[in-house]
Scaffold this active site. Structure first.
Site, PDB file in Angstrom:
ATOM      1  N   ASP A  72       0.813  -1.215   0.000  1.00  0.00           N
ATOM      2  CA  ASP A  72       0.000   0.000   0.000  1.00  0.00           C
ATOM      3  C   ASP A  72       0.847   1.266   0.000  1.00  0.00           C
ATOM      4  OD1 ASP A  72       0.932  -0.471   2.587  1.00  0.00           O
ATOM      5  OD2 ASP A  72      -1.039  -0.935   3.398  1.00  0.00           O
ATOM      6  N   ASP A 141      -7.460  -3.244  14.421  1.00  0.00           N
ATOM      7  CA  ASP A 141      -8.838  -3.521  13.995  1.00  0.00           C
ATOM      8  C   ASP A 141      -8.900  -4.686  13.006  1.00  0.00           C
ATOM      9  OD1 ASP A 141      -7.738  -2.413  11.729  1.00  0.00           O
ATOM     10  OD2 ASP A 141      -9.182  -0.778  11.530  1.00  0.00           O
ATOM     11  N   HIS A 143      -7.252  -5.124  10.200  1.00  0.00           N
ATOM     12  CA  HIS A 143      -7.072  -4.883   8.760  1.00  0.00           C
ATOM     13  C   HIS A 143      -5.758  -5.486   8.273  1.00  0.00           C
ATOM     14  CE1 HIS A 143      -4.999  -0.785   9.731  1.00  0.00           C
ATOM     15  NE2 HIS A 143      -4.067  -1.671   9.470  1.00  0.00           N
ATOM     16  N   GLU A 148      -9.730  -2.046   5.331  1.00  0.00           N
ATOM     17  CA  GLU A 148     -10.352  -1.671   6.588  1.00  0.00           C
ATOM     18  C   GLU A 148     -11.581  -2.533   6.867  1.00  0.00           C
ATOM     19  OE1 GLU A 148      -8.448  -0.035   8.175  1.00  0.00           O
ATOM     20  OE2 GLU A 148      -8.070   2.006   7.554  1.00  0.00           O
TER      21      GLU A 148
END
Ligand code: PGA
Length: 286
Positions: A72, A141, A143, A148
């Site tokens: 990314d 979280d 990801h 996400e």
């Protein structure tokens, strides 16, 4: 799925680096046979990169015939910004090894056509013959890359708006000023990583313990995108003891027994297509 539980995050870094080195060396890359490696950024893989640089300097591994694809990149952050993933990769890894810069692929978050940039990235991966080993980290979280919570589990490389949790987690890299964290990123999709022949995910620290629990003890769930890798044929999660705090004792025992069996060579070789076995004590003879 394999879950390798090691005492400390340093041991996770060492294990991961040795694993990457072993996979590349066993592959015997050459001018007509490149090894394709997917790579993450973030604080978790830093130790792995440091170890790989050391092994390279000791002459144990070359990246001359390795092609890399990063997961990314932020949208709109200049390449030379110290928090861009370009900057991170060049400074923490690429400039210290013998990779040909043309073979180190990173998404361009400043491309004039971001959609085309993402499509081109997928095409380049395909043209390289797909990813042999994708290394990743996860967020608290759950990801993977910037997929996400709520991301499609068959997603491909695309523009993604970052979740509030991610903005908060990454604010520490922008002087704790959340307004400075870019709101969008280009990211490989869950499907892109799922297509890799093998996936190794590094998870360290108590702040990732709940995510690890969601990743392996609960069902596949697009709100915890890393859980998708339960359905990958060759996933290895490498974690430290701290990251196991939310797991059931039964789960931890089971995976520790599995790894002990690997050490004792009682189960099938863990690496597809090789006869190499990795000991739990991390004392592999390179
Ligand atoms: P970290 O980030 O390694 O800095 O914790 C991982 C991620 O958010 O994917």
């Amino acid at each position: 799925m394999r879950l390798v539980i090691l005492e400390t995050s340093d041991k996770v870094s060492e294990w991961a680096a040795k694993y990457v080195m072993k996979r590349i060396n066993d592959f015997k890359p050459g001018p007509n046979k490149y090894f394709t490696l997917g790579l993450p950024t973030g604080s978790t893989p830093l130790g792995m990169y440091k170890n790989l640089i050391r092994y390279h300097k000791e002459g144990k591994i070359s990246f001359k015939y390795v092609k890399t694809f990063n997961m990314d990149e932020y949208v709109g952050l200049p390449r030379e910004h110290p928090e861009s993933y370009h900057f991170y990769m060049w400074n923490n890894f690429f400039k210290h090894i013998d990779i040909d810069p043309a073979n180190a692929h990173l998404l361009d978050g400043n491309a004039s056509d971001l959609v085309k940039e993402c499509e081109d990235f997928e095409r380049k991966i395909e043209e390289a013959g797909g990813i042999e080993l994708f290394v990743g980290g996860i967020g608290p979280d759950g990801h993977i890359a910037f997929n996400e919570p709520g991301s499609s589990l068959v997603s491909r490389t695309r523009v993604k708006t970052l979740a509030q949790d991610t903005l908060e987690a990454n604010a520490r890299f922008f002087g704790n000023d959340i307004s400075k964290v870019p709101k969008q990123a280009l990211t490989v999709g869950v499907g892109t990583v799922m297509d890799a022949k093998e996936v190794m995910i590094l998870i360290t620290g108590t702040h990732k313990a709940f995510a690890l629990y969601k990743a392996i003890e609960e069902g596949v769930n697009h709100m915890w995108t890393v859980s998708a890798f339960q359905q990958h044929q060759h996933t290895i999660m490498v974690c430290d003891e701290d990251a196991t705090l939310e797991l059931r004792v039964k789960t931890v025992k089971y995976f520790k027994q599995q790894e002990a069996a690997v050490t004792m060579h009682e189960i099938d070789p863990p690496i597809p297509g090789t006869n190499w076995k990795f000991s739990q004590e991390n004392d592999v003879d390179i």
